[in-house]
Design a protein around this motif. Structure first.
Motif, short mmCIF file in Angstrom:
data_model
loop_
_atom_site.label_atom_id
_atom_site.label_comp_id
_atom_site.label_asym_id
_atom_site.label_seq_id
_atom_site.Cartn_x
_atom_site.Cartn_y
_atom_site.Cartn_z
N LEU A 73 54.30 -7.55 9.30
CA LEU A 73 53.39 -7.08 8.25
C LEU A 73 54.09 -7.12 6.90
O LEU A 73 53.52 -7.57 5.90
N ALA A 74 55.32 -6.62 6.87
CA ALA A 74 56.08 -6.62 5.61
C ALA A 74 56.36 -8.04 5.14
O ALA A 74 56.23 -8.37 3.96
N GLU A 75 56.75 -8.90 6.09
CA GLU A 75 57.07 -10.28 5.73
C GLU A 75 55.85 -11.04 5.22
O GLU A 75 55.91 -11.71 4.18
N HIS A 76 54.73 -10.92 5.92
CA HIS A 76 53.54 -11.68 5.54
C HIS A 76 52.87 -11.10 4.29
O HIS A 76 52.22 -11.83 3.54
N SER A 77 53.03 -9.81 4.09
CA SER A 77 52.53 -9.22 2.85
C SER A 77 53.29 -9.77 1.64
O SER A 77 52.70 -10.09 0.60
N SER A 78 54.60 -9.88 1.79
CA SER A 78 55.44 -10.34 0.69
C SER A 78 55.32 -11.83 0.44
O SER A 78 55.21 -12.28 -0.71
N LEU A 79 55.29 -12.62 1.52
CA LEU A 79 55.35 -14.08 1.37
C LEU A 79 53.99 -14.75 1.27
O LEU A 79 53.84 -15.76 0.58
N PHE A 80 52.99 -14.18 1.95
CA PHE A 80 51.72 -14.89 2.08
C PHE A 80 50.51 -14.11 1.56
O PHE A 80 49.38 -14.54 1.73
N GLY A 81 50.76 -12.96 0.97
CA GLY A 81 49.67 -12.20 0.36
C GLY A 81 48.79 -11.45 1.33
O GLY A 81 47.65 -11.10 1.00
N LEU A 82 49.28 -11.18 2.53
CA LEU A 82 48.52 -10.38 3.49
C LEU A 82 48.26 -8.99 2.91
O LEU A 82 49.17 -8.34 2.42
N LYS A 83 47.02 -8.53 2.99
CA LYS A 83 46.64 -7.23 2.43
C LYS A 83 46.55 -6.21 3.56
O LYS A 83 45.70 -6.30 4.44
N VAL A 84 47.47 -5.24 3.53
CA VAL A 84 47.62 -4.27 4.61
C VAL A 84 47.15 -2.89 4.15
O VAL A 84 47.57 -2.41 3.09
N LYS A 85 46.31 -2.27 4.96
CA LYS A 85 45.84 -0.91 4.68
C LYS A 85 46.24 0.01 5.83
O LYS A 85 45.91 -0.27 6.98
N ILE A 86 46.95 1.09 5.50
CA ILE A 86 47.26 2.12 6.49
C ILE A 86 46.31 3.29 6.26
O ILE A 86 46.23 3.83 5.16
N LEU A 87 45.57 3.65 7.30
CA LEU A 87 44.59 4.73 7.20
C LEU A 87 45.31 6.04 6.93
O LEU A 87 46.22 6.42 7.67
N ASP A 88 44.91 6.73 5.89
CA ASP A 88 45.64 7.87 5.34
C ASP A 88 45.82 8.98 6.36
O ASP A 88 44.86 9.56 6.87
N GLN A 89 47.08 9.29 6.64
CA GLN A 89 47.41 10.34 7.61
C GLN A 89 46.97 11.72 7.14
O GLN A 89 46.69 12.60 7.96
#
Length: 237
Positions: free
Chosen positions: A106-122
């Motif tokens: 997730l971290a790699e693809h967010s940084s390199l390929f623009g993957l948009k990651v949402k973590i549901l608020d704890q």
């Protein structure tokens, strides 16, 4: 088993569908898709949505995503993500955790390929889990009183299936008759006196089967007379 979780999601994504994946230790109170696919929500521009695991160890940084509940929108970015995860079988075997490998990707693809990651608020009510059950009794007291706006509950952070069942029984979220737990379906059907060859009648209760096991864990009813599971554990009630 861990690799099977990867394969099933990747195959469906490659067929062109969005995917909602969850482990079996989750109880729904209302349809989470009404949140995840609500066009009026501001969170509709993400590629993947994950429940917050609650674990802040460096190996789960930066997202602390829980791989037991997530939603994936079908697009080129998510297809690439889960194909990369599929090809990372050696890393999954080495770490013993597909969640740890997925968080790294997730971290790699967010940084390199623009993957948009949402973590549901704890900190919000919608998607609680084992972190809340074992650590946030203030939230759990509101939860058992019906004072939260919750979509589902994930009994993560629990060592084994036996305790997961006991915790669900305490929470009033268990509907499976004892005779059907860990029993092969054919044995149940052969011993049943029902005309239908369905497991619903012999196995499923119409009302929750509430029982006490541990006084120091959240429960729908007071369990003060039960033993604690943790040393020196104080009563939840």
């Amino acid at each position: 088993m861990m690799y099977a979780k990867v394969v099933c999601v990747q195959m469906v994504l490659m067929l062109g569908y969005d995917v909602l994946f969850q482990d079996v230790d989750i109880v729904w109170y209302k349809d989470p898709m009404t949140y995840l696919q609500n066009p009026n929500m501001i969170n509709q521009n993400y590629d993947v949505y994950f429940q917050d695991d609650g674990n802040r160890q460096p190996r789960y940084a930066p997202y602390s995503a829980n791989s037991g509940f997530y939603f994936v929108r079908h697009n080129d970015r998510t297809q690439y993500l889960f194909t990369a995860l599929l090809y990372a079988g050696d890393a999954i075997k080495a770490t013993g955790s597909h969640q740890q490998v997925l968080v790294g990707l997730l971290a790699e693809h967010s940084s390199l390929f623009g993957l948009k990651v949402k973590i549901l608020d704890q900190s919000e009510d919608g998607f609680p889990g084992g972190y809340h059950y074992h650590n946030d009794h203030k939230f759990m007291r509101r939860f058992v009183k019906g004072e939260t706006d919750t979509y589902l509950f994930h009994m993560s952070w629990t060592h084994n299936k036996v305790n997961k069942i006991k915790f669900f029984q305490q929470m009033g979220d268990w509907y499976v008759n004892d005779k059907c737990v860990s029993t092969k379906p054919q044995i149940i059907l052969n011993s049943a006196t029902y005309e239908s060859k369905s497991l619903i009648a012999p196995c499923c209760a119409a009302e929750p089967l509430v029982s006490c096991h541990y006084r120091d864990k959240p429960s729908k009813i007071p369990c003060r007379d039960s033993q604690p599971i943790d040393n020196g554990g104080r009563s939840f009630w």
